[in-house]
Design an enzyme around this catalytic site. Structure first.
Site, PDB file in Angstrom:
ATOM      1  N   HIS A 241     -10.830  -2.290  11.802  1.00 42.73           N
ATOM      2  CA  HIS A 241      -9.697  -3.108  11.349  1.00 42.73           C
ATOM      3  C   HIS A 241      -9.439  -4.186  12.411  1.00 42.73           C
ATOM      4  CE1 HIS A 241      -5.209  -3.012   9.921  1.00 42.73           C
ATOM      5  NE2 HIS A 241      -5.882  -3.980   9.348  1.00 42.73           N
TER       6      HIS A 241
ATOM      7  N   TYR B 236      -1.247  -3.843  -6.812  1.00 41.74           N
ATOM      8  CA  TYR B 236      -1.085  -4.523  -5.526  1.00 41.74           C
ATOM      9  C   TYR B 236      -2.387  -4.560  -4.723  1.00 41.74           C
ATOM     10  CZ  TYR B 236      -0.074  -5.416  -0.737  1.00 41.74           C
ATOM     11  OH  TYR B 236      -0.137  -5.936   0.516  1.00 41.74           O
TER      12      TYR B 236
ATOM     13  N   ARG C 212       0.842  -1.185   0.000  1.00 39.59           N
ATOM     14  CA  ARG C 212       0.000   0.000   0.000  1.00 39.59           C
ATOM     15  C   ARG C 212       0.881   1.240   0.000  1.00 39.59           C
ATOM     16  NH1 ARG C 212      -2.113   0.971   4.299  1.00 39.59           N
ATOM     17  NH2 ARG C 212      -1.293  -0.715   5.576  1.00 39.59           N
TER      18      ARG C 212
ATOM     19  N   ASP D 244      -9.186  -9.715   9.455  1.00 41.42           N
ATOM     20  CA  ASP D 244      -8.746  -8.357   9.126  1.00 41.42           C
ATOM     21  C   ASP D 244      -9.787  -7.268   9.353  1.00 41.42           C
ATOM     22  OD1 ASP D 244      -6.629  -6.681   8.233  1.00 41.42           O
ATOM     23  OD2 ASP D 244      -7.553  -6.529   6.256  1.00 41.42           O
TER      24      ASP D 244
ATOM     25  N   LYS E 126      -9.529  -2.631   1.760  1.00 43.83           N
ATOM     26  CA  LYS E 126      -9.234  -1.454   2.592  1.00 43.83           C
ATOM     27  C   LYS E 126     -10.035  -0.230   2.131  1.00 43.83           C
ATOM     28  CE  LYS E 126      -5.995  -3.688   4.911  1.00 43.83           C
ATOM     29  NZ  LYS E 126      -6.275  -4.170   6.283  1.00 43.83           N
TER      30      LYS E 126
ATOM     31  N   CYS F 219       1.738  -7.675  14.196  1.00 44.07           N
ATOM     32  CA  CYS F 219       1.443  -8.183  15.536  1.00 44.07           C
ATOM     33  C   CYS F 219       0.837  -9.584  15.489  1.00 44.07           C
ATOM     34  CB  CYS F 219       0.499  -7.237  16.277  1.00 44.07           C
ATOM     35  SG  CYS F 219       1.284  -5.695  16.796  1.00 44.07           S
TER      36      CYS F 219
ATOM     37  N   SER G 125      -0.084  -3.483  12.177  1.00 43.56           N
ATOM     38  CA  SER G 125       0.564  -4.531  11.375  1.00 43.56           C
ATOM     39  C   SER G 125       1.740  -5.147  12.142  1.00 43.56           C
ATOM     40  CB  SER G 125       1.038  -3.957  10.047  1.00 43.56           C
ATOM     41  OG  SER G 125       1.905  -2.886  10.286  1.00 43.56           O
TER      42      SER G 125
ATOM     43  N   ARG H 235       2.193 -12.267  -0.312  1.00 40.83           N
ATOM     44  CA  ARG H 235       0.840 -12.587   0.172  1.00 40.83           C
ATOM     45  C   ARG H 235       0.314 -13.903  -0.352  1.00 40.83           C
ATOM     46  NH1 ARG H 235      -1.584  -8.541   3.668  1.00 40.83           N
ATOM     47  NH2 ARG H 235       0.105  -7.035   3.793  1.00 40.83           N
TER      48      ARG H 235
HETATM   49  O1  TSX Z   1       1.655 -13.859  15.783  1.00 38.17           O
HETATM   50  C1  TSX Z   1       2.258 -13.779  16.836  1.00 38.17           C
HETATM   51  N1  TSX Z   1       1.587 -13.899  18.038  1.00 38.17           N
HETATM   52  C2  TSX Z   1       0.098 -14.047  18.051  1.00 38.17           C
HETATM   53  C3  TSX Z   1      -0.246 -15.450  17.831  1.00 38.17           C
HETATM   54  C4  TSX Z   1      -1.396 -15.992  18.061  1.00 38.17           C
HETATM   55  N2  TSX Z   1       3.628 -13.566  16.805  1.00 38.17           N
HETATM   56  C5  TSX Z   1       4.333 -13.377  15.532  1.00 38.17           C
HETATM   57  C6  TSX Z   1       4.369 -11.883  15.237  1.00 38.17           C
HETATM   58  C7  TSX Z   1       4.855 -11.548  13.895  1.00 38.17           C
HETATM   59  C8  TSX Z   1       3.737 -11.349  12.906  1.00 38.17           C
HETATM   60  C9  TSX Z   1       4.313 -13.517  17.975  1.00 38.17           C
HETATM   61  N3  TSX Z   1       5.615 -13.314  18.212  1.00 38.17           N
HETATM   62  C10 TSX Z   1       3.656 -13.667  19.207  1.00 38.17           C
HETATM   63  C11 TSX Z   1       2.254 -13.885  19.241  1.00 38.17           C
HETATM   64  O2  TSX Z   1       1.674 -14.033  20.304  1.00 38.17           O
HETATM   65  N4  TSX Z   1       4.588 -13.549  20.195  1.00 38.17           N
HETATM   66  C12 TSX Z   1       5.764 -13.328  19.568  1.00 38.17           C
HETATM   67  C13 TSX Z   1       7.073 -13.148  20.245  1.00 38.17           C
HETATM   68  C14 TSX Z   1       7.721 -14.493  20.439  1.00 38.17           C
HETATM   69  C15 TSX Z   1       8.471 -15.062  19.441  1.00 38.17           C
HETATM   70  C16 TSX Z   1       9.075 -16.315  19.655  1.00 38.17           C
HETATM   71  C17 TSX Z   1       8.908 -16.962  20.870  1.00 38.17           C
HETATM   72  C18 TSX Z   1       8.140 -16.394  21.857  1.00 38.17           C
HETATM   73  C19 TSX Z   1       7.541 -15.166  21.651  1.00 38.17           C
HETATM   74  N5  TSX Z   1       9.500 -18.198  21.208  1.00 38.17           N
HETATM   75  C20 TSX Z   1      10.180 -19.061  20.428  1.00 38.17           C
HETATM   76  O3  TSX Z   1      10.337 -18.813  19.248  1.00 38.17           O
HETATM   77  C21 TSX Z   1      10.660 -20.311  21.040  1.00 38.17           C
HETATM   78 MN    MN Z   2      -5.072  -5.233   7.768  1.00 37.31          MN
END
Ligand code: TSX
Ligand code: MN
Length: 598
Positions: free
Chosen positions: A242, A213, A85, A293, A222, A266, A264, A382
């Protein structure tokens, strides 16, 4: 007039056409402007899709993937300068600049139309113009809304067919209702200097030029379901957000629904498709996906908020999707999926960074993979896939009435200060918590890492009007007769002094969601602090989780000095919106500041 001139002026028309005068007139006027060689009215049928796919395979727009491992699946490579975007080229064109607000780029409707129409002039010469009637939401739902996208991109047609209810049924509803959102799109020359995404909320119109895109070209997503719909929602008393929507089924067989907004990077799609930890699964807990989304919510006759997912598919980020982060997504995209800008393995399977298996030999640009020249998949690569293929897809996702929302969750990526979870005291405080949302940037999104960006309700790029008015609209739901859900804030990304994540995240997040639903039912304990209600260690179910006491302590601590600084910065942010900011929200900010003390 001689016959030859007439041939040039009259494009060949295929498909149904329409009995709706306003739609026929609009299509005719767009054809007069863009001068396509042909016009096709899309019916959404399998035969139509097969013909489009065959055409795109023949001209190289789509590359067939390994039929054994990825049946019915395709790779599309976008232009390398057209991969995301473009917020700096996205405009909201309202008659009054203040109605768009400081959160949007603004142009007057007259200037916006003039600029776009100059780009669209003759841009479809020699090409086919596709007319795509679509419905956002279950076709029988009163909450659903329709639109028509006109595009010269068959890739857009194939994606819209997955992401929306597209074709004959949508056209019937449009002809019955008379009103629809107008979206005009052309890929143009894909020149970043001739690229704009413009919204005319007062006319329910979108014009998008110069990008193929997803977010810029699939106008139902969106542009319609968030920017235009947020404007409609404010006028009509509902919310276009969102947010993901998920259902949690407990061992008693009761399902409660949560709507959650995250900026984004998360893991929204991962949360929407969460798989419960083993201990929960054994007891009979299940998680059901409604959407990943966008959420449209409106008050029902009982005063509760009822939500639908206006989309019919997932347009998810591929990199990072793995058997650990999201096994349901991997199962969903095993067939009938369009991949955009991923790498390829030697046997023509899609590949991206973070995938647990396989090795890339071709990168997203189509070059031999060379790790010194960057990742195999573009970080924003994607998949487009029908939600029906998701193993956790809820049967209630198609309910015309929507699902009742038991809790609203806001979240962000915050390495420090923000606890794992807390509950807002009431609706007004919850709206402040949403307005205060922010996330620290990750490498994928920008060059700088760890910079806090405010992103109220994760709507910064998507609210089609002034944020101050948007907060006022949210506040307006707190009125007699409403049974509003409690509002929470979560942070899966808190880090310890050693820089490691303190919370295991992913499936274990269900422990937090269980507390949230228990609070909604008045069952779980908490301590009151100036920022809201926090669980004590005993209030969370941590059975079977190996989490050390110090980590838990940090995750559940309220840091008064840190929050004083946070609220100073929040006050300055709210002031940026000037006099339009609702007094009730400023008062709420003041209440928390007083409780924090000086
Ligand atoms: O999506 C994530 N969530 C929500 C899941 C339901 N991610 C990935 C984010 C990038 C898009 C996460 N990353 C989450 C999370 O709850 N927590 C984390 C941070 C994290 C990353 C790795 C580990 C623990 C926490 N542990 C190991 O890799 C062993
Ligand atoms: Mn979105």
């Amino acid at each position: 007039m001689n016959a030859q001139v007439q041939d040039v002026a009259k494009p060949a028309v295929t498909g149904s056409g329409t009995s709706l005068r306003s739609l026929a007139d609009w299509v005719e006027s767009v054809a007069a402007l863009t001068r396509p060689a042909a016009i096709h009215w899309c019916d959404g049928s399998d035969a139509e899709n097969a013909a489009l796919i065959a055409k795109m395979e023949a001209d190289g727009t789509l590359i067939r993937l390994n039929e054994e491992t990825n049946p019915g699946s395709w790779l599309h490579r976008s232009h390398p300068d057209d991969v995301a975007r473009v917020e700096h080229l996205t405009f909201v064109c309202t008659s009054e600049q203040d109605d768009a607000g400081p959160n949007n780029h603004w142009m007057s409707p007259a200037d916006g139309h003039a600029q776009m129409d100059a780009l669209f002039e003759g841009c479809m010469e020699g090409r086919t113009m596709y007319v795509i009637p679509y419905c956002m939401g279950p076709i029988e739902s009163k909450i659903a809304r329709c639109g028509v996208e006109i595009t010269d991109s068959p890739y857009v047609v194939a994606n819209m067919r997955i992401m929306t209810r597209m074709g004959a049924a949508a056209l019937s509803r449009i002809e019955r209702e008379g009103g629809f959102v107008r979206g005009l799109h052309s890929t143009g020359e894909l020149d970043p200097n001739r690229r704009f995404i413009m919204h005319f909320p007062e006319e329910l119109t979108i014009k998008s030029y110069g990008s193929g895109y997803g977010g810029n070209a699939l106008l139902g997503k969106k542009c319609h379901a968030l920017r235009i719909a947020s404007h409609q929602a404010r006028q009509e008393g509902w919310l276009a957000e969102h947010m993901l929507i998920l259902g949690i089924e407990n061992p008693q067989g009761e399902t409660h629904y949560i709507a959650a907004a995250f900026p984004s990077a998360c893991g929204k799609t991962n949360l929407a498709m969460l798989i419960p930890p083993e201990g929960y699964r054994e007891k009979g807990w299940k998680v059901w996906t409604i959407g990943d989304d966008i959420c449209w919510m409106r008050p029902g006759p009982d005063g509760r908020l009822y939500a639908i997912n206006p989309e019919a598919g997932f347009f998810g980020v591929a990199p990072g999707t793995s058997a650990k982060s999201n096994p349901n997504a991997l199962a969903t995209i095993r067939k009938n999926t369009i991949f955009t800008n991923v790498g390829l393995t030697a046997d023509n399977q899609p590949w991206w960074e973070g995938l647990d298996e396989g090795q890339p030999v071709i990168d997203w640009r189509g070059n031999d993979y060379d790790c010194s020249r960057g990742p195999a998949a573009h970080p924003n690569a994607r998949f487009t896939v029908s939600a029906k293929q998701c193993p956790s897809y809820s049967e209630h996702a198609e309910d015309p009435t929507g699902v009742p929302i038991s809790a609203i969750v806001f979240g962000g990526r915050r390495a420090s200060l923000v606890p794992l979870v807390f509950e807002a005291r009431d609706w007004t405080h919850g709206v402040l918590v949403g307005a205060a949302m922010g996330s620290e940037t990750t490498a994928a999104a920008t060059g700088q890492v760890g910079v806090m960006r405010r992103d109220p309700m994760a709507m910064k790029p998507f609210c089609g009007y002034n944020f101050a008015d948007y907060f006022a609209h949210w506040l307006s739901f707190d009125r007699p007769g409403m049974k509003l859900p409690p509002i929470f804030h979560v942070n899966w990304f808190r880090k310890g002094a050693d820089g490691r994540f303190l919370w295991p995240g992913f499936g274990e997040n269900l422990r937090v969601l269980e507390w949230i639903l228990d609070r909604a039912e008045g069952r779980a304990g908490a301590v009151e602090t100036p920022i809201g209600h926090l669980p004590r260690a005993d209030d969370l179910n941590l059975d079977g989780l190996d989490l050390d006491g110090a980590a838990l302590q940090t995750l559940l601590t309220f840091d008064r000095d840190g929050w004083r600084a946070e609220f100073d910065s929040l006050g300055a942010y709210l002031d940026e919106f000037g006099a339009r900011m609702p007094q009730a929200l400023k008062d709420e900010h003041g209440r928390v500041v007083s409780a924090l003390g000086r």
